[in-house]
Design a protein around this motif. Structure first.
Motif, PDB file in Angstrom:
ATOM      1  N   ASN A 316       3.870 -27.405  -1.746  1.00 16.15           N
ATOM      2  CA  ASN A 316       3.860 -26.023  -1.262  1.00 16.15           C
ATOM      3  C   ASN A 316       2.473 -25.535  -0.848  1.00 16.15           C
ATOM      4  N   VAL A 317       1.465 -26.391  -0.958  1.00 22.55           N
ATOM      5  CA  VAL A 317       0.121 -25.997  -0.537  1.00 22.55           C
ATOM      6  C   VAL A 317       0.111 -25.844   0.981  1.00 22.55           C
ATOM      7  N   ASP A 318      -0.289 -24.673   1.435  1.00 21.76           N
ATOM      8  CA  ASP A 318      -0.286 -24.363   2.860  1.00 21.76           C
ATOM      9  C   ASP A 318      -1.471 -25.048   3.548  1.00 21.76           C
ATOM     10  N   LEU A 319      -1.225 -25.619   4.721  1.00 20.68           N
ATOM     11  CA  LEU A 319      -2.290 -26.320   5.426  1.00 20.68           C
ATOM     12  C   LEU A 319      -3.453 -25.393   5.767  1.00 20.68           C
ATOM     13  N   HIS A 320      -3.162 -24.183   6.197  1.00 19.43           N
ATOM     14  CA  HIS A 320      -4.237 -23.259   6.552  1.00 19.43           C
ATOM     15  C   HIS A 320      -5.046 -22.862   5.319  1.00 19.43           C
ATOM     16  N   ASN A 321      -4.403 -22.857   4.165  1.00 14.23           N
ATOM     17  CA  ASN A 321      -5.082 -22.488   2.921  1.00 14.23           C
ATOM     18  C   ASN A 321      -5.670 -23.689   2.196  1.00 14.23           C
ATOM     19  N   THR A 322      -5.671 -24.845   2.851  1.00  9.50           N
ATOM     20  CA  THR A 322      -6.348 -26.030   2.324  1.00  9.50           C
ATOM     21  C   THR A 322      -7.693 -26.144   3.036  1.00  9.50           C
ATOM     22  N   LYS A 323      -8.776 -25.939   2.294  1.00  7.00           N
ATOM     23  CA  LYS A 323     -10.105 -25.861   2.889  1.00  7.00           C
ATOM     24  C   LYS A 323     -10.961 -27.070   2.498  1.00  7.00           C
ATOM     25  N   PHE A 324     -11.891 -27.416   3.391  1.00  5.67           N
ATOM     26  CA  PHE A 324     -12.843 -28.501   3.136  1.00  5.67           C
ATOM     27  C   PHE A 324     -14.254 -27.950   3.307  1.00  5.67           C
ATOM     28  N   VAL A 325     -15.080 -28.109   2.282  1.00  7.55           N
ATOM     29  CA  VAL A 325     -16.474 -27.692   2.346  1.00  7.55           C
ATOM     30  C   VAL A 325     -17.335 -28.806   1.776  1.00  7.55           C
ATOM     31  N   THR A 326     -18.635 -28.692   1.981  1.00  2.23           N
ATOM     32  CA  THR A 326     -19.589 -29.649   1.422  1.00  2.23           C
ATOM     33  C   THR A 326     -20.457 -28.939   0.404  1.00  2.23           C
ATOM     34  N   LEU A 327     -20.756 -29.607  -0.685  1.00  2.00           N
ATOM     35  CA  LEU A 327     -21.654 -29.068  -1.694  1.00  2.00           C
ATOM     36  C   LEU A 327     -22.917 -28.519  -1.028  1.00  2.00           C
ATOM     37  N   PRO A 328     -23.309 -27.265  -1.316  1.00  2.00           N
ATOM     38  CA  PRO A 328     -24.518 -26.702  -0.681  1.00  2.00           C
ATOM     39  C   PRO A 328     -25.709 -27.642  -0.849  1.00  2.00           C
ATOM     40  N   TRP A 329     -26.360 -27.958   0.259  1.00  2.35           N
ATOM     41  CA  TRP A 329     -27.368 -29.017   0.245  1.00  2.35           C
ATOM     42  C   TRP A 329     -28.539 -28.677   1.158  1.00  2.35           C
ATOM     43  N   ARG A 330     -29.615 -29.433   0.955  1.00  2.00           N
ATOM     44  CA  ARG A 330     -30.775 -29.420   1.849  1.00  2.00           C
ATOM     45  C   ARG A 330     -31.421 -30.794   1.752  1.00  2.00           C
ATOM     46  N   TYR A 331     -32.148 -31.170   2.800  1.00  2.56           N
ATOM     47  CA  TYR A 331     -32.832 -32.458   2.752  1.00  2.56           C
ATOM     48  C   TYR A 331     -34.047 -32.379   1.840  1.00  2.56           C
ATOM     49  N   GLN A 332     -34.249 -33.430   1.066  1.00  2.00           N
ATOM     50  CA  GLN A 332     -35.457 -33.604   0.263  1.00  2.00           C
ATOM     51  C   GLN A 332     -35.970 -35.006   0.573  1.00  2.00           C
ATOM     52  N   SER A 486     -21.538 -16.643   2.507  1.00  2.00           N
ATOM     53  CA  SER A 486     -20.727 -16.566   3.722  1.00  2.00           C
ATOM     54  C   SER A 486     -20.895 -17.781   4.623  1.00  2.00           C
ATOM     55  N   GLU A 487     -22.099 -18.385   4.631  1.00  2.00           N
ATOM     56  CA  GLU A 487     -22.290 -19.538   5.512  1.00  2.00           C
ATOM     57  C   GLU A 487     -21.475 -20.742   5.055  1.00  2.00           C
ATOM     58  N   ILE A 488     -21.165 -20.821   3.745  1.00  2.00           N
ATOM     59  CA  ILE A 488     -20.339 -21.917   3.238  1.00  2.00           C
ATOM     60  C   ILE A 488     -18.873 -21.631   3.518  1.00  2.00           C
ATOM     61  N   ALA A 489     -18.438 -20.412   3.154  1.00  2.00           N
ATOM     62  CA  ALA A 489     -17.043 -20.041   3.392  1.00  2.00           C
ATOM     63  C   ALA A 489     -16.724 -20.044   4.880  1.00  2.00           C
ATOM     64  N   GLY A 490     -17.655 -19.539   5.679  1.00  2.00           N
ATOM     65  CA  GLY A 490     -17.421 -19.469   7.123  1.00  2.00           C
ATOM     66  C   GLY A 490     -17.400 -20.820   7.791  1.00  2.00           C
ATOM     67  N   GLY A 491     -18.080 -21.799   7.197  1.00  2.00           N
ATOM     68  CA  GLY A 491     -18.125 -23.138   7.781  1.00  2.00           C
ATOM     69  C   GLY A 491     -17.044 -24.066   7.274  1.00  2.00           C
ATOM     70  N   ALA A 492     -16.125 -23.548   6.458  1.00  2.00           N
ATOM     71  CA  ALA A 492     -15.074 -24.393   5.890  1.00  2.00           C
ATOM     72  C   ALA A 492     -14.088 -24.836   6.968  1.00  2.00           C
ATOM     73  N   ARG A 493     -13.590 -26.053   6.837  1.00  2.00           N
ATOM     74  CA  ARG A 493     -12.537 -26.552   7.724  1.00  2.00           C
ATOM     75  C   ARG A 493     -11.193 -26.338   7.047  1.00  2.00           C
ATOM     76  N   SER A 494     -10.203 -25.871   7.810  1.00  2.00           N
ATOM     77  CA  SER A 494      -8.831 -25.786   7.317  1.00  2.00           C
ATOM     78  C   SER A 494      -8.075 -27.032   7.748  1.00  2.00           C
ATOM     79  N   ALA A 495      -7.067 -27.405   6.960  1.00  2.00           N
ATOM     80  CA  ALA A 495      -6.320 -28.619   7.257  1.00  2.00           C
ATOM     81  C   ALA A 495      -5.530 -28.513   8.556  1.00  2.00           C
ATOM     82  N   ASP A 496      -5.320 -27.288   9.055  1.00  2.00           N
ATOM     83  CA  ASP A 496      -4.593 -27.136  10.313  1.00  2.00           C
ATOM     84  C   ASP A 496      -5.514 -26.902  11.504  1.00  2.00           C
ATOM     85  N   ASP A 497      -6.835 -27.073  11.318  1.00  2.00           N
ATOM     86  CA  ASP A 497      -7.774 -26.906  12.431  1.00  2.00           C
ATOM     87  C   ASP A 497      -7.555 -27.990  13.493  1.00  2.00           C
TER      88      ASP A 497
END
Length: 506
Positions: A316-332, A486-497
Motif C-alpha cells: 500500500n506504499v504510494d509511489l509518489h510518497n516513496t522518496k529517495f534522498v542522500t545523507l547530507p554530505w560535503r567533500y572532505q 529544504s534543500e534535502i527535502a526539495g531534492g528528493a526523488r519520488s518513485a513515480d518521477d
C-alpha cells in the motif's frame, strides 16, 4: 434371449423404476468432477508448498550474534530496513563484475529504508560508500571483537574480518551508531541476485543522459570500446542492468554521488515495475525465487513466508510518497564528510515518523505532537549572530571539532578556528568565556550536548569538546528543526518521477 433382455433392463433401470432417466449417471459424473477439482487443489497446494520449501532452501542468513548489544531502542512507529549491495566477486560474481574471483568486496551501495507506520509512505536514505564514519566494535570470525574505528570509510565496515561472506552485522552496527535508529532487518544483495531479480520482473526502464561506452564502465581500458548504452530511455535486465547501476566514470563528474542518483532512479523504476505487475503472492513468487538465490538476510527474514509477508506489507506504499534522498554530505578531500546538524535533523524526522516536510503520519499524531513540544525553558532556535568561538577537540575521536564547528555555523556562530586540545581525556564539554561574555557562552551551550559554561581570565569564547558530545551531538534545547532542511527535502526523488530526470550530480 428374453432373460437376457430383462437382465439388461434391470441393469439400465437400476431397480428404481426410472429406467433411462440418466440421473444416477449425472450424479456419478458430478462426483467425478468433484474428485478432479479436489485433486487439482491438493496438487496446487502441494506445488505451492514445494515452492515455499524451495525458497526456504535458497535463503542464506547471517549470524545475529554479531549484532551489537548496545543498540537504539526499538520503535513502535515505522520500521527500518538496511539494504546492502556488495561488490564481492566470490561465489561466481566475478563472471558479472569482472576482477579477482577471491575479492570479498565491500558495501558498494547502501541505503536505509524507513517505512512509516501508516504503510503508505517510505523514505530511502542512501549512504555514500566513501562517507567518513565511526565504526563501532564488530565481531570477528574467531569470536573476538574489534576496537572501534574513528573517521573510517563507511564501506570498510562490511569487510571487517575479511571473510568471503562479508560482515553485514558490522555494517548494521555502524548504521545504528550513525543514525540512532534501530535497524529492524538487513538484506544483502550481490551481483548475481541483482541481475536475476531484474530478469524476473521482465526488465526495468532506465534513462541515460548520454551515450555510454565500455571505458565508462572500466576506466583502465586504453580505448573507449563499444557502445554499451545509447542516450535516452530503455529497458534493461541482467548484465545490462548491473552495468547501468555500476557506471560511474564518464557521466556527470564521475563521482559516486552521481552514481547514487542513478541507482536511486533505478530502484524507483524497479518498485514501479513490481507494483504495476501487482503485489500478490503469485506475482511475487518468481521475483522471490530469483532474489533468494543470492540474498543474505538477518534471521528475522530467514524464511519464505517471512520474506513474502514483509514484501506484501509494503503493497500500500504510494509511489509518489516513496522518496529517495542522500545523507547530507560535503567533500572532505577525496572522501565524503557528513553535514551537521542536517543529518541529525533527517534522522530525528525518521525516528519521529515524520515525512521530509515535517508531517506526522499514522494514528499517533497527537502522541508525536506532545513529544515534539519543547520542554519548559527550551527555545525553538539559537542565533549565534555576532558570536565568535574557537573549537577544540578534547577527545581522541577524530573529526569531532569539525563536526561541532559545522553545527555552530548552522546557527550563525563565527568559528575562528578548530584544533586539538592539550588534554584529550575530556568527558563533558566545557565552554570557557572571558569577562562580559557569559551570555555568548550560554548560547553556545544551547547547541552542544552536556556543555558547561566556565569563566576564564582570558577574553574570548573557547569550546573544549568532551566524549558526551561525540555520543549525542544534538542538544535537547538546540531547536532541532521538525523537518529536514529544504534543500534535502526539495531534492528528493519520488518513485513515480520521470526516469530521465535528476540523473547525475555535477
Amino acid at each position: 434371449m428374453a432373460g437376457s433382455r430383462k437382465a439388461s433392463g434391470r441393469r439400465r433401470g437400476g431397480g428404481n423404476g426410472a429406467a433411462g432417466s440418466g440421473r444416477p449417471r449425472r450424479r456419478g459424473k458430478a462426483k467425478t468432477w468433484l474428485a478432479v477439482v479436489v485433486s487439482l487443489l491438493v496438487l496446487l497446494a502441494a506445488g505451492a508448498g514445494w515452492i515455499y520449501i524451495r525458497l526456504d532452501g535458497n535463503i542464506k542468513t547471517f549470524a545475529a550474534d554479531g549484532v551489537s548489544d548496545d543498540r537504539p531502542a526499538a520503535s513502535a512507529h515505522g520500521s527500518n530496513v538496511l539494504v546492502i549491495g556488495t561488490d564481492a566477486r566470490t561465489d561466481g560474481n566475478s563472471e558479472l563484475g569482472g576482477g579477482d574471483k577471491n575479492d570479498i568486496g565491500r558495501s558498494d551501495t547502501a541505503f536505509l529504508l524507513h517505512t512509516y507506520a501508516d504503510q503508505k509512505h517510505a523514505v530511502a536514505v542512501s549512504i555514500p560508500r566513501d562517507t567518513l564514519v565511526d565504526i563501532p566494535a564488530c565481531k570477528l570470525p574467531d569470536g573476538t571483537w574489534t576496537k572501534p574505528q574513528a573517521n573510517t570509510m563507511f564501506n570498510a565496515a562490511y569487510s571487517v574480518g575479511q571473510t568471503a561472506k562479508g560482515n553485514p552485522a558490522c555494517t548494521q552496527n555502524t548504521v545504528e551508531k550513525l543514525t540512532g535508529l534501530r535497524v529492524d532487518h538487513t538484506v544483502v544483495v550481490d551481483f548475481k541476485g541483482f541481475a536475476k531479480m531484474t530478469e524476473a520482473v521482465g526488465g526495468v526502464q532506465v534513462c541515460l543522459p548520454q551515450d555510454v561506452y565500455q571505458k565508462d564502465l572500466n576506466p583502465n581500458r586504453s580505448t573507449r570500446g563499444a557502445q554499451i548504452f545509447a542516450k535516452g530511455p530503455q529497458t534493461v535486465s541482467g548484465q545490462k542492468a548491473l552495468d547501468y547501476v555500476r557506471i560511474r566514470h564518464g557521466i556527470g563528474d564521475g563521482s559516486d554521488i552521481g552514481r547514487i542518483k542513478r541507482q536511486q532512479a533505478f530502484v524507483a523504476s524497479l518498485l514501479k515495475k513490481v507494483k504495476s505487475d501487482g503485489m500478490s503472492p503469485t506475482s511475487l513468487l518468481p521475483l522471490a525465487n530469483a532474489a533468494t538465490q543470492s540474498l543474505t538476510v538477518d534471521p528475522g527474514l530467514g524464511s519464505a513466508d517471512k520474506l513474502i509477508s514483509f514484501a506484501l506489507s509494503m503493497k500500500n506504499v504510494d509511489l509518489h510518497n516513496t522518496k529517495f534522498v542522500t545523507l547530507p554530505w560535503r567533500y572532505q578531500g577525496a572522501r565524503v564528510a557528513i553535514v551537521h546538524p542536517d543529518a541529525e535533523a533527517l534522522w530525528a524526522a525518521l525516528k519521529a515518523d515524520r515525512t521530509l516536510d515535517g508531517q506526522s503520519t499514522g494514528s499517533h499524531r497527537e502522541e508525536q505532537a506532545d513529544a515534539a513540544s519543547p520542554s519548559p525553558g527550551a527555545t525553538e532556535s539559537v542565533s549565534g549572530q555576532g558570536v565568535a568561538v574557537a573549537v577544540y577537540n578534547g577527545t581522541t575521536i577524530t573529526g569531532l571539532a569539525a563536526r561541532a564547528a559545522d553545527a555552530l555555523k548552522r546557527h550563525g556562530f563565527t568559528v575562528t578556528g578548530t584544533g586539538t586540545a592539550l588534554v584529550r581525556t575530556q568527558t563533558r564539554t566545557v565552554i570557557e568565556y572571558g569577562p562580559g561574555e557569559k551570555d555568548q557562552a550560554e548560547k553556545v551551550a544551547r547547541v552542544l550536548t552536556d556543555a558547561e559554561a566556565t569563566a576564564a581570565a582570558a577574553p574570548g569564547v573557547k569550546v573544549i569538546l568532551g566524549k558526551s558530545y561525540a555520543a549525542d551531538p544534538v542538544a535537547p534545547t538546540s531547536g532541532a528543526p521538525s523537518a529536514v532542511p529544504s534543500e534535502i527535502a526539495g531534492g528528493a526523488r519520488s518513485a513515480d518521477d520521470d526516469p530521465c530526470s535528476n540523473l547525475s550530480y555535477g
